[in-house]
Design a protein around this motif. Structure first.
Motif, PDB file in Angstrom:
ATOM      1  N   ALA A 108       0.939  -1.070   0.194  1.00  0.00           N
ATOM      2  CA  ALA A 108      -0.007   0.021  -0.014  1.00  0.00           C
ATOM      3  C   ALA A 108       1.034   1.357   0.056  1.00  0.00           C
ATOM      4  O   ALA A 108       0.676   2.226  -0.598  1.00  0.00           O
ATOM      5  CB  ALA A 108      -0.865  -0.056   1.118  1.00  0.00           C
ATOM      6  N   THR A 109       2.022   1.166   0.926  1.00  0.00           N
ATOM      7  CA  THR A 109       2.815   2.424   0.872  1.00  0.00           C
ATOM      8  C   THR A 109       3.628   2.458  -0.580  1.00  0.00           C
ATOM      9  O   THR A 109       3.696   3.783  -0.970  1.00  0.00           O
ATOM     10  CB  THR A 109       3.951   2.192   1.772  1.00  0.00           C
ATOM     11  N   ALA A 110       4.074   1.550  -1.239  1.00  0.00           N
ATOM     12  CA  ALA A 110       4.644   1.514  -2.530  1.00  0.00           C
ATOM     13  C   ALA A 110       3.542   2.068  -3.604  1.00  0.00           C
ATOM     14  O   ALA A 110       4.009   3.017  -4.341  1.00  0.00           O
ATOM     15  CB  ALA A 110       4.841   0.203  -2.953  1.00  0.00           C
ATOM     16  N   LEU A 111       2.421   1.749  -3.394  1.00  0.00           N
ATOM     17  CA  LEU A 111       1.370   2.270  -4.449  1.00  0.00           C
ATOM     18  C   LEU A 111       0.981   3.816  -4.167  1.00  0.00           C
ATOM     19  O   LEU A 111       1.006   4.669  -4.950  1.00  0.00           O
ATOM     20  CB  LEU A 111      -0.177   1.644  -4.074  1.00  0.00           C
ATOM     21  N   ARG A 117       4.802  10.147  -7.049  1.00  0.00           N
ATOM     22  CA  ARG A 117       5.890  10.297  -7.827  1.00  0.00           C
ATOM     23  C   ARG A 117       5.737   9.964  -9.174  1.00  0.00           C
ATOM     24  O   ARG A 117       6.367  10.113  -9.898  1.00  0.00           O
ATOM     25  CB  ARG A 117       6.938   9.636  -7.176  1.00  0.00           C
ATOM     26  N   ARG A 118       4.383   9.675  -9.750  1.00  0.00           N
ATOM     27  CA  ARG A 118       4.016   9.214 -10.951  1.00  0.00           C
ATOM     28  C   ARG A 118       4.990   8.342 -11.719  1.00  0.00           C
ATOM     29  O   ARG A 118       5.414   8.495 -12.741  1.00  0.00           O
ATOM     30  CB  ARG A 118       4.130  10.682 -11.858  1.00  0.00           C
ATOM     31  N   LEU A 119       5.232   7.254 -11.011  1.00  0.00           N
ATOM     32  CA  LEU A 119       6.244   6.384 -11.511  1.00  0.00           C
ATOM     33  C   LEU A 119       5.585   5.464 -12.674  1.00  0.00           C
ATOM     34  O   LEU A 119       6.396   5.295 -13.496  1.00  0.00           O
ATOM     35  CB  LEU A 119       6.402   5.262 -10.125  1.00  0.00           C
ATOM     36  N   VAL A 120       4.365   5.216 -12.616  1.00  0.00           N
ATOM     37  CA  VAL A 120       3.891   4.513 -13.763  1.00  0.00           C
ATOM     38  C   VAL A 120       3.857   5.340 -15.085  1.00  0.00           C
ATOM     39  O   VAL A 120       4.417   4.797 -16.131  1.00  0.00           O
ATOM     40  CB  VAL A 120       2.630   4.204 -13.700  1.00  0.00           C
ATOM     41  N   ALA A 121       3.675   6.604 -15.152  1.00  0.00           N
ATOM     42  CA  ALA A 121       3.633   7.370 -15.997  1.00  0.00           C
ATOM     43  C   ALA A 121       5.116   7.762 -16.669  1.00  0.00           C
ATOM     44  O   ALA A 121       5.484   7.725 -17.739  1.00  0.00           O
ATOM     45  CB  ALA A 121       3.079   8.775 -16.008  1.00  0.00           C
ATOM     46  N   VAL A 126       9.492   6.592 -20.372  1.00  0.00           N
ATOM     47  CA  VAL A 126      10.921   6.170 -20.704  1.00  0.00           C
ATOM     48  C   VAL A 126      11.178   5.054 -21.353  1.00  0.00           C
ATOM     49  O   VAL A 126      11.777   4.964 -22.389  1.00  0.00           O
ATOM     50  CB  VAL A 126      11.671   5.952 -19.125  1.00  0.00           C
ATOM     51  N   HIS A 127      10.157   3.864 -21.656  1.00  0.00           N
ATOM     52  CA  HIS A 127      10.134   3.086 -22.736  1.00  0.00           C
ATOM     53  C   HIS A 127       9.994   3.575 -23.912  1.00  0.00           C
ATOM     54  O   HIS A 127      10.314   2.708 -24.857  1.00  0.00           O
ATOM     55  CB  HIS A 127       8.969   1.857 -22.130  1.00  0.00           C
ATOM     56  N   SER A 134       7.511  17.286 -17.728  1.00  0.00           N
ATOM     57  CA  SER A 134       6.529  18.475 -17.606  1.00  0.00           C
ATOM     58  C   SER A 134       5.393  17.613 -16.912  1.00  0.00           C
ATOM     59  O   SER A 134       4.501  18.327 -16.188  1.00  0.00           O
ATOM     60  CB  SER A 134       6.288  19.341 -18.774  1.00  0.00           C
ATOM     61  N   LYS A 135       5.063  16.556 -17.586  1.00  0.00           N
ATOM     62  CA  LYS A 135       4.058  15.770 -16.957  1.00  0.00           C
ATOM     63  C   LYS A 135       4.351  14.712 -15.923  1.00  0.00           C
ATOM     64  O   LYS A 135       3.273  14.260 -15.396  1.00  0.00           O
ATOM     65  CB  LYS A 135       3.466  15.041 -18.204  1.00  0.00           C
ATOM     66  N   LEU A 136       5.363  14.759 -15.353  1.00  0.00           N
ATOM     67  CA  LEU A 136       6.014  14.131 -14.419  1.00  0.00           C
ATOM     68  C   LEU A 136       5.952  14.604 -12.787  1.00  0.00           C
ATOM     69  O   LEU A 136       6.752  14.123 -12.103  1.00  0.00           O
ATOM     70  CB  LEU A 136       7.195  13.375 -14.738  1.00  0.00           C
TER      71      LEU A 136
END
Length: 156
Positions: A108-111, A117-121, A126-127, A134-136
């Motif tokens: 839950a903390t990781a989510l 921190r918008r890690l998924v975006a 990066v891929h 700007s969107k991050l």
């Protein structure tokens, strides 16, 4: 005792094999338990299943006819098993009593951190070799209030 483990994942197998302290005869299949695969359990005393395996009435009848008398679920939930029918057929059912409250709370903390921190975006960008930031732009958790619903093992 002969056990057929359904829906096995590569990472699970070594743990199940090392936990076999009683020298059970254990066979593995990556197929899910269903009407189409239940006959594979003929001659097995027990089956071990996961959350997406079907242990409804038709499947349980096939298992019972094949000699299966025990279902071990590799999960805390058991809504994929018709418990009443299993009892009626003399099949005992066991499940995991609980998950580690620490691992669930840490997840839950990781989510939360992935969200702020918008890690998924960022990973997606990066891929695609898009390194713009700007969107991050995320936000600090400092000064925010986090609510915890429930004070059971996980909440506490």
């Amino acid at each position: 005792m002969k056990v057929l483990v359904y829906s096995i994942k590569d990472y699970e197998r070594k743990y199940l094999e090392s936990a076999n302290k009683f020298s059970f005869q254990v066979a593995f299949t990556d197929k899910a338990l269903s009407v189409a695969t239940a006959r594979k359990a003929k001659g097995y005393d027990a089956v071990c299943i996961f959350t997406h395996d079907a242990a409804d009435e038709p499947v349980l009848e096939i298992l019972a006819k094949g000699g299966t008398r025990f279902i071990a679920i590799r999960a805390a939930g058991y809504d994929n098993v018709d418990i009443g029918k299993a009892l009626q057929l003399g099949i005992r059912v066991a499940n995991v009593p609980a998950y580690s409250p620490y691992s669930v709370a840490e997840h839950a903390t990781a989510l939360i951190l992935a969200l702020n921190r918008r890690l998924v975006a960022a990973d997606r960008q990066v891929h695609h070799r898009d390194f713009t930031v700007s969107k991050l732009i995320g936000f600090d958790l400092h000064g925010k209030t986090a609510g915890i619903i429930g004070t059971g093992k996980i909440g506490s």
